[in-house]
Motif scaffolding. Structure first.
Motif, PDB file in Angstrom:
ATOM      1  N   THR A 114       0.834  -1.202   0.000  1.00  0.00           N
ATOM      2  CA  THR A 114       0.000   0.000   0.000  1.00  0.00           C
ATOM      3  C   THR A 114       0.865   1.248   0.000  1.00  0.00           C
ATOM      4  O   THR A 114       0.665   2.158  -0.809  1.00  0.00           O
ATOM      5  N   ARG A 115       1.826   1.301   0.877  1.00  0.00           N
ATOM      6  CA  ARG A 115       2.704   2.474   0.958  1.00  0.00           C
ATOM      7  C   ARG A 115       3.527   2.637  -0.319  1.00  0.00           C
ATOM      8  O   ARG A 115       3.748   3.754  -0.790  1.00  0.00           O
ATOM      9  N   LEU A 116       3.967   1.514  -0.877  1.00  0.00           N
ATOM     10  CA  LEU A 116       4.782   1.558  -2.091  1.00  0.00           C
ATOM     11  C   LEU A 116       3.974   2.098  -3.272  1.00  0.00           C
ATOM     12  O   LEU A 116       4.439   2.975  -4.002  1.00  0.00           O
ATOM     13  N   ILE A 117       2.768   1.607  -3.453  1.00  0.00           N
ATOM     14  CA  ILE A 117       1.968   2.077  -4.585  1.00  0.00           C
ATOM     15  C   ILE A 117       1.578   3.538  -4.398  1.00  0.00           C
ATOM     16  O   ILE A 117       1.594   4.323  -5.355  1.00  0.00           O
ATOM     17  N   GLU A 118       1.267   3.954  -3.179  1.00  0.00           N
ATOM     18  CA  GLU A 118       0.951   5.364  -2.936  1.00  0.00           C
ATOM     19  C   GLU A 118       2.154   6.255  -3.244  1.00  0.00           C
ATOM     20  O   GLU A 118       2.003   7.312  -3.863  1.00  0.00           O
ATOM     21  N   ALA A 119       3.345   5.829  -2.830  1.00  0.00           N
ATOM     22  CA  ALA A 119       4.552   6.620  -3.101  1.00  0.00           C
ATOM     23  C   ALA A 119       4.828   6.697  -4.599  1.00  0.00           C
ATOM     24  O   ALA A 119       5.220   7.750  -5.118  1.00  0.00           O
ATOM     25  N   LEU A 120       4.626   5.599  -5.304  1.00  0.00           N
ATOM     26  CA  LEU A 120       4.831   5.610  -6.752  1.00  0.00           C
ATOM     27  C   LEU A 120       3.838   6.556  -7.427  1.00  0.00           C
ATOM     28  O   LEU A 120       4.209   7.326  -8.315  1.00  0.00           O
ATOM     29  N   LEU A 121       2.578   6.514  -7.011  1.00  0.00           N
ATOM     30  CA  LEU A 121       1.588   7.405  -7.601  1.00  0.00           C
ATOM     31  C   LEU A 121       1.923   8.871  -7.296  1.00  0.00           C
ATOM     32  O   LEU A 121       1.764   9.745  -8.156  1.00  0.00           O
ATOM     33  N   GLY A 122       2.417   9.147  -6.087  1.00  0.00           N
ATOM     34  CA  GLY A 122       2.863  10.504  -5.761  1.00  0.00           C
ATOM     35  C   GLY A 122       4.035  10.938  -6.619  1.00  0.00           C
ATOM     36  O   GLY A 122       4.101  12.084  -7.089  1.00  0.00           O
ATOM     37  N   TYR A 123       4.965  10.024  -6.851  1.00  0.00           N
ATOM     38  CA  TYR A 123       6.113  10.306  -7.718  1.00  0.00           C
ATOM     39  C   TYR A 123       5.630  10.559  -9.149  1.00  0.00           C
ATOM     40  O   TYR A 123       6.114  11.475  -9.823  1.00  0.00           O
ATOM     41  N   GLY A 124       4.657   9.789  -9.594  1.00  0.00           N
ATOM     42  CA  GLY A 124       4.085  10.009 -10.912  1.00  0.00           C
ATOM     43  C   GLY A 124       3.424  11.369 -11.025  1.00  0.00           C
ATOM     44  O   GLY A 124       3.604  12.085 -12.017  1.00  0.00           O
ATOM     45  N   GLN A 125       2.657  11.756  -9.996  1.00  0.00           N
ATOM     46  CA  GLN A 125       2.022  13.083  -9.993  1.00  0.00           C
ATOM     47  C   GLN A 125       3.084  14.176 -10.090  1.00  0.00           C
ATOM     48  O   GLN A 125       2.924  15.134 -10.841  1.00  0.00           O
ATOM     49  N   ALA A 126       4.163  14.027  -9.326  1.00  0.00           N
ATOM     50  CA  ALA A 126       5.228  15.029  -9.316  1.00  0.00           C
ATOM     51  C   ALA A 126       5.942  15.123 -10.655  1.00  0.00           C
ATOM     52  O   ALA A 126       6.575  16.134 -10.955  1.00  0.00           O
ATOM     53  N   ASN A 127       5.820  14.085 -11.470  1.00  0.00           N
ATOM     54  CA  ASN A 127       6.483  14.052 -12.771  1.00  0.00           C
ATOM     55  C   ASN A 127       5.503  14.195 -13.933  1.00  0.00           C
ATOM     56  O   ASN A 127       5.800  13.778 -15.055  1.00  0.00           O
ATOM     57  N   GLY A 128       4.327  14.742 -13.644  1.00  0.00           N
ATOM     58  CA  GLY A 128       3.397  15.092 -14.690  1.00  0.00           C
ATOM     59  C   GLY A 128       2.580  13.958 -15.281  1.00  0.00           C
ATOM     60  O   GLY A 128       1.919  14.131 -16.303  1.00  0.00           O
ATOM     61  N   ARG A 129       2.583  12.803 -14.646  1.00  0.00           N
ATOM     62  CA  ARG A 129       1.743  11.709 -15.138  1.00  0.00           C
ATOM     63  C   ARG A 129       0.315  11.990 -14.707  1.00  0.00           C
ATOM     64  O   ARG A 129       0.071  12.428 -13.584  1.00  0.00           O
ATOM     65  N   ASP A 130      -0.649  11.750 -15.602  1.00  0.00           N
ATOM     66  CA  ASP A 130      -2.023  12.064 -15.237  1.00  0.00           C
ATOM     67  C   ASP A 130      -2.988  10.888 -15.357  1.00  0.00           C
ATOM     68  O   ASP A 130      -4.157  11.012 -15.026  1.00  0.00           O
ATOM     69  N   HIS A 131      -2.497   9.745 -15.793  1.00  0.00           N
ATOM     70  CA  HIS A 131      -3.353   8.565 -15.915  1.00  0.00           C
ATOM     71  C   HIS A 131      -2.489   7.314 -15.784  1.00  0.00           C
ATOM     72  O   HIS A 131      -1.390   7.251 -16.330  1.00  0.00           O
ATOM     73  N   VAL A 132      -3.011   6.330 -15.049  1.00  0.00           N
ATOM     74  CA  VAL A 132      -2.266   5.086 -14.817  1.00  0.00           C
ATOM     75  C   VAL A 132      -3.206   3.918 -15.054  1.00  0.00           C
ATOM     76  O   VAL A 132      -4.390   3.975 -14.708  1.00  0.00           O
ATOM     77  N   TRP A 133      -2.667   2.847 -15.619  1.00  0.00           N
ATOM     78  CA  TRP A 133      -3.441   1.623 -15.807  1.00  0.00           C
ATOM     79  C   TRP A 133      -2.564   0.431 -15.439  1.00  0.00           C
ATOM     80  O   TRP A 133      -1.341   0.542 -15.337  1.00  0.00           O
ATOM     81  N   LEU A 134      -3.202  -0.709 -15.241  1.00  0.00           N
ATOM     82  CA  LEU A 134      -2.480  -1.936 -14.927  1.00  0.00           C
ATOM     83  C   LEU A 134      -3.332  -3.126 -15.330  1.00  0.00           C
ATOM     84  O   LEU A 134      -4.537  -3.005 -15.539  1.00  0.00           O
ATOM     85  N   ALA A 135      -2.684  -4.258 -15.437  1.00  0.00           N
ATOM     86  CA  ALA A 135      -3.378  -5.524 -15.673  1.00  0.00           C
ATOM     87  C   ALA A 135      -3.088  -6.419 -14.481  1.00  0.00           C
ATOM     88  O   ALA A 135      -1.958  -6.461 -13.985  1.00  0.00           O
ATOM     89  N   VAL A 136      -4.112  -7.114 -14.016  1.00  0.00           N
ATOM     90  CA  VAL A 136      -3.964  -7.984 -12.848  1.00  0.00           C
ATOM     91  C   VAL A 136      -4.718  -9.279 -13.119  1.00  0.00           C
ATOM     92  O   VAL A 136      -5.812  -9.254 -13.689  1.00  0.00           O
ATOM     93  N   ALA A 137      -4.109 -10.386 -12.724  1.00  0.00           N
ATOM     94  CA  ALA A 137      -4.792 -11.670 -12.875  1.00  0.00           C
ATOM     95  C   ALA A 137      -6.089 -11.634 -12.078  1.00  0.00           C
ATOM     96  O   ALA A 137      -6.113 -11.184 -10.936  1.00  0.00           O
TER      97      ALA A 137
END
Length: 168
Positions: A114-137
């Motif tokens: 949970t903490r890792l994904i939140e930190a990654l999303l925060g890093y993405g926001q700080a770097n101008g990413r505005d949409h994220v997707w993923l594939a999960v089994a």
């Protein structure tokens, strides 16, 4: 996709230090170093820790895969006692970013994901990413619960996997 103002959640940005649910103090940091610490982590993954063919099997294949992620993506790593124990990455994909997250088997179910994904999303926001997707089994209920928790919604379902997305 442009989110409405009330849909945008600001996520914490690395570096972060916290104590997981097993009383281990871990650090989450932006990572732009070499492949070796991540290769060491991924070689410990057993068959149950692999999904959708990743991480690959064999040190050579793992190294090539990790080097590609390091070259192309925004990478965040969890450290414990100087060893990498978690890794998440946003890789540019079409007009979005594809998210992948991995936590070492001995560190799963301790709140690190949970903490890792939140930190990654925060890093993405700080770097101008505005949409994220993923594939999960579709059988990976633990991961799907985590993605739901941080605001991902299912956009496509099929027999093998679900695609999920969220605005940043």
């Amino acid at each position: 996709m442009t989110p409405a103002a009330d849909e945008v959640r600001q996520f914490p940005r690395p570096p972060l230090t916290f104590t997981d649910e097993r009383a281990r103090t871990v650090d989450i940091e932006v990572y732009d170093g070499g492949a070796d610490p991540l290769v060491a982590m991924y070689t410990d993954f057993d068959e149950e820790s692999r999904a959708q063919g990743v991480p690959p099997r064999g040190e050579t294949q793992i190294r090539e895969w990790v080097e590609t992620l390091l070259e192309e993506g925004l990478n965040v790593v969890v450290w414990h006692d100087e060893a990498a124990v978690g890794h998440a990455v946003l890789v540019p994909s079409r007009d979005s970013s594809e998210l992948a997250i991995f936590v070492h088997p001995e560190y799963q179910s301790a709140g690190i994901g949970t903490r890792l994904i939140e930190a990654l999303l925060g890093y993405g926001q700080a770097n101008g990413r505005d949409h994220v997707w993923l594939a999960v089994a579709r059988t990976n209920h633990v991961a799907m619960k985590l993605y739901d928790k941080v605001g991902f919604e299912t956009r496509l379902r099929d027999r093998a996997e679900h695609e999920m997305e969220r605005p940043l």
